[in-house]
Write an enzyme that holds these catalytic residues in place. Structure first.
Site, PDB file in Angstrom:
ATOM      1  N   SER A 155       1.012  -1.569  -0.153  1.00  0.00           N
ATOM      2  CA  SER A 155      -0.152  -0.180  -0.258  1.00  0.00           C
ATOM      3  C   SER A 155       0.859   1.211  -0.158  1.00  0.00           C
ATOM      4  CB  SER A 155      -0.803  -0.433   1.227  1.00  0.00           C
ATOM      5  OG  SER A 155      -0.653   0.367   3.253  1.00  0.00           O
ATOM      6  N   TYR A 156       2.444   0.743   0.926  1.00  0.00           N
ATOM      7  CA  TYR A 156       2.855   2.770   0.893  1.00  0.00           C
ATOM      8  C   TYR A 156       3.234   2.728  -1.044  1.00  0.00           C
ATOM      9  CZ  TYR A 156       6.970   4.732   1.635  1.00  0.00           C
ATOM     10  OH  TYR A 156       8.335   6.127   2.002  1.00  0.00           O
ATOM     11  N   ALA A 157       3.871   1.369  -1.691  1.00  0.00           N
ATOM     12  CA  ALA A 157       4.477   2.182  -2.915  1.00  0.00           C
ATOM     13  C   ALA A 157       2.884   2.482  -3.556  1.00  0.00           C
ATOM     14  CB  ALA A 157       4.482   0.396  -3.393  1.00  0.00           C
TER      15      ALA A 157
END
Length: 249
Positions: A155-157
């Site tokens: 989700s960060y990427a």
């Protein structure tokens, strides 16, 4: 030399880590720096104090990003201290602890996008009337959006991938005003955001992934941001700048 003399910069998430290093470097180059923070007032004041001790100018402002009307509140606080903007560094971001996609909740997913993608979009949107022609926008991305897939950071990427698209698209729109928009993409940087994550064998392994044989430092990233914030970078826009120490080679 003070290549940024007379300039005003805003660094989101400027109280710690990469943001602190960027704020201090821009101030050393002559800019007056607005150090934004979300909750850690002590860290922000320490950053401002360090800048002043080095002969620079800075002030802090608090706004929790990822919340309703965050951009409006941030710029209202900024306007109390400054009447123009020359450099915007969208650095603030958060990580999720997620062993894989099956562990990501909707609440976590929406929160990370709110801080890492939605906030920079609207902070920048409201910055544009204040931003001088010939100004600079630098977004802090990550190597995880290109060539280094990590399921534990999906989700960060994804949120940073949105920031990459924002960078290239906005660069095309703002070129007529002489404003450049670029992204820097750090690899693993030794900051407190990774406290407890990079220890022992994991630290040795990650350091070995760079042919330079070490982890990055906040200053490694800040120096590249300083170039992109300067007149020297006038012919560079819409770019994703690899600041990984060769990790993606």
């Amino acid at each position: 030399m003070n290549p940024l003399h007379g300039k005003t910069a805003l660094v989101t998430g400027g109280s710690r880590g990469i943001g602190r290093a960027v704020a201090r470097r821009l101030a050393r180059d002559g800019a007056r720096v607005a150090v934004h923070y979300g909750s850690n007032e002590q860290a922000a004041q320490e950053t401002v104090a360090a800048i002043v001790a080095e002969g620079g100018q800075a002030f802090s402002l608090r706004t929790e990003l990822g919340t309703t009307d965050d951009a409006e509140r941030l710029w209202a606080a900024f306007d109390e201290h400054a009447d123009k903007l020359d450099i915007l560094v969208n650095n603030a971001g958060i990580l999720n602890d997620e062993p894989g996609i099956e562990h990501v909740t909707r609440r976590q997913f929406e929160r990370i996008f709110a801080v890492n993608a939605t906030a920079p979009f609207f902070v920048t949107r409201l910055a544009l009337p204040r931003l001088s022609d010939g100004g600079r926008i630098v977004n802090v991305s990550t190597m995880l959006t290109r060539g280094w897939a990590v399921p534990e950071s999906i989700s960060y990427a994804m949120s940073k991938g949105a920031l990459d698209v924002f960078t290239s698209t906005l660069a095309k729109q703002l070129a007529a005003r002489g404003i450049t928009v670029n992204a820097v993409a750090p690899g693993v940087v030794d900051t407190d955001i990774h406290q407890g994550r990079i220890v022992g064998e994991a630290r040795t392994y990650l350091a070995s992934q760079s042919p330079m044989g070490r982890l990055g430092t906040p200053e490694d990233v800040a120096d590249v941001v300083a170039f992109l914030a300067s007149e020297d970078s006038r012919w560079v826009t819409g770019q994703w700048v690899d600041v990984t120490g060769g990790t993606l080679l």
